[in-house]
Design a protein around this motif. Structure first.
Motif, PDB file in Angstrom:
ATOM      1  N   GLY A 125       0.795  -1.218   0.000  1.00 37.63           N
ATOM      2  CA  GLY A 125       0.000   0.000   0.000  1.00 37.63           C
ATOM      3  C   GLY A 125       0.831   1.274   0.000  1.00 37.63           C
ATOM      4  O   GLY A 125       0.330   2.354   0.314  1.00 37.63           O
ATOM      5  N   GLN A 274       0.714   6.230   2.162  1.00 33.29           N
ATOM      6  CA  GLN A 274       0.351   4.891   2.604  1.00 33.29           C
ATOM      7  C   GLN A 274      -1.143   4.698   2.386  1.00 33.29           C
ATOM      8  O   GLN A 274      -1.956   5.371   3.001  1.00 33.29           O
ATOM      9  N   ASN A 275      -1.472   3.780   1.475  1.00 36.84           N
ATOM     10  CA  ASN A 275      -2.877   3.462   1.226  1.00 36.84           C
ATOM     11  C   ASN A 275      -3.350   2.417   2.205  1.00 36.84           C
ATOM     12  O   ASN A 275      -2.638   1.466   2.487  1.00 36.84           O
ATOM     13  N   LYS A 277      -5.972   0.533   1.473  1.00 34.45           N
ATOM     14  CA  LYS A 277      -6.259  -0.601   0.604  1.00 34.45           C
ATOM     15  C   LYS A 277      -4.987  -0.976  -0.149  1.00 34.45           C
ATOM     16  O   LYS A 277      -4.491  -0.222  -0.962  1.00 34.45           O
ATOM     17  N   ALA A 278      -4.480  -2.146   0.134  1.00 33.48           N
ATOM     18  CA  ALA A 278      -3.209  -2.544  -0.465  1.00 33.48           C
ATOM     19  C   ALA A 278      -3.409  -3.701  -1.428  1.00 33.48           C
ATOM     20  O   ALA A 278      -2.666  -4.660  -1.438  1.00 33.48           O
TER      21      ALA A 278
END
Ligand code: GDP
Ligand code: MG
Length: 282
Positions: A125, A274-275, A277-278
């Motif tokens: 992510g 930084q997401n 959902k990765a």
């Protein structure tokens, strides 16, 4: 046919040998064997009539004189003067990997960055704005996945582009704060005025190394100019004493803190995201 000497530099396990093999067609051993690449490996690649002589340097986290790997890497950089160094950076571990990058830039090394392991970063992510990082560092930053060869051609084109450009690479100037900078400046001036090791290292780099008590640089310096060496080492001792008294610290710790501070400001405001959902793959 023209030929450029280039080198691959980076932390251990960032994918250096994988990229080296992909570029040169060599079959060097890839994997997690620390210390296995202390010798330099060399291969060739030709790109539109330009031959690249590529050297796979040992993996290092730093450019101090504490390990054989680091000495081999930095001796190569200052003695062989590669036209361009491809700095392989693990995108999934960007801050830590940039610590070596900062030192390469302080040494005045012409650099192109391979932002490798983009697949691993995406899987975790992590999103990196490579174009913005390139703009801030003023050098090419090319996303790659060495294992699949993704980005390899763009990387080589960028490296040849830098090699053919007549660009002066001024060593990066990192600020080390009010406890260190004035002494560094004074040492730098003395070093420049005397031409002390200036055929090998940038003046500020030599000053930093004297401050760190780098045995190799101290040895070279004492041989080149014993009197100036004594003076520089006395200044370094004075700084070390001051740091111990006032901050309960020592030069290398302060230097590392400021390098990480430089990296933090480099990555500020959305270079790395930084997401939650990765699930997207590069
Ligand atoms: P070196 O120590 O820098 O020479 O790194 P290696 O080339 O030996 O690679 C270390 C490990 O990372 C190996 O298992 C490689 O297959 C793997 N690797 C290299 N590049 C990539 C990449 O772009 N993505 C992923 N996921 N793995 C990679
Ligand atoms: Mg290797």
């Amino acid at each position: 046919e023209r030929e450029f000497l280039m080198a691959l530099a980076g932390n251990p396990n960032c994918g250096k040998t994988t990229l080296f093999n992909a570029v040169t067609g060599a079959r060097q051993h890839v994997g997690n064997y620390p210390g296995i690449t202390v010798e330099k490996k060399e291969g060739f690649h030709t790109l539109n009539g330009t031959r690249i002589r590529l050297v796979d340097l040992p993996g290092t986290y730093s450019l101090t004189a504490y390990s054989m790997e680091e000495l081999v890497a930095r001796d190569f950089l200052v003695n062989d003067r590669p036209r361009v160094v491809i700095d392989i950076v693990d995108a999934s571990n960007l801050e830590r990997n940039l610590y070596l990058t900062v030192q390469l830039l302080e040494l005045g090394t012409p650099l192109v960055i391979a932002l490798n392991m983009m697949d691993a970063a995406a899987a975790r992510g992590i999103e990196i704005d490579a174009a913005e990082l390139a703009r801030r560092l003023r050098l090419p930053v090319i996303p790659t996945v060495a294992r699949t060869g993704k980005g390899k051609d763009e990387l080589l084109a960028a490296a040849v582009g830098e090699a053919t450009k007549d660009r002066a690479w001024e060593p990066l100037h990192v600020s080390y704060g009010p406890d260190v900078d004035p002494a560094l400046r004074e040492m730098e001036k003395n070093i420049r005025d005397a031409g002390f090791l200036t055929d090998v290292f940038p003046a500020r780099w030599t000053a930093l190394k004297v401050l760190e008590g780098d045995e190799q640089v101290l040895g070279k310096g004492r041989e080149a100019d014993p009197e100036l060496s004594r003076k520089l080492e006395a200044t370094a001792a004075r700084v070390a004493e001051h740091l111990e008294k006032t901050l309960d610290s020592y030069p290398e710790a302060i230097i590392a803190d400021h390098r990480y501070g430089f990296i933090a400001s480099l990555l500020r405001n959305g270079v790395v995201r930084q997401n939650r959902k990765a699930d997207r793959l590069y």
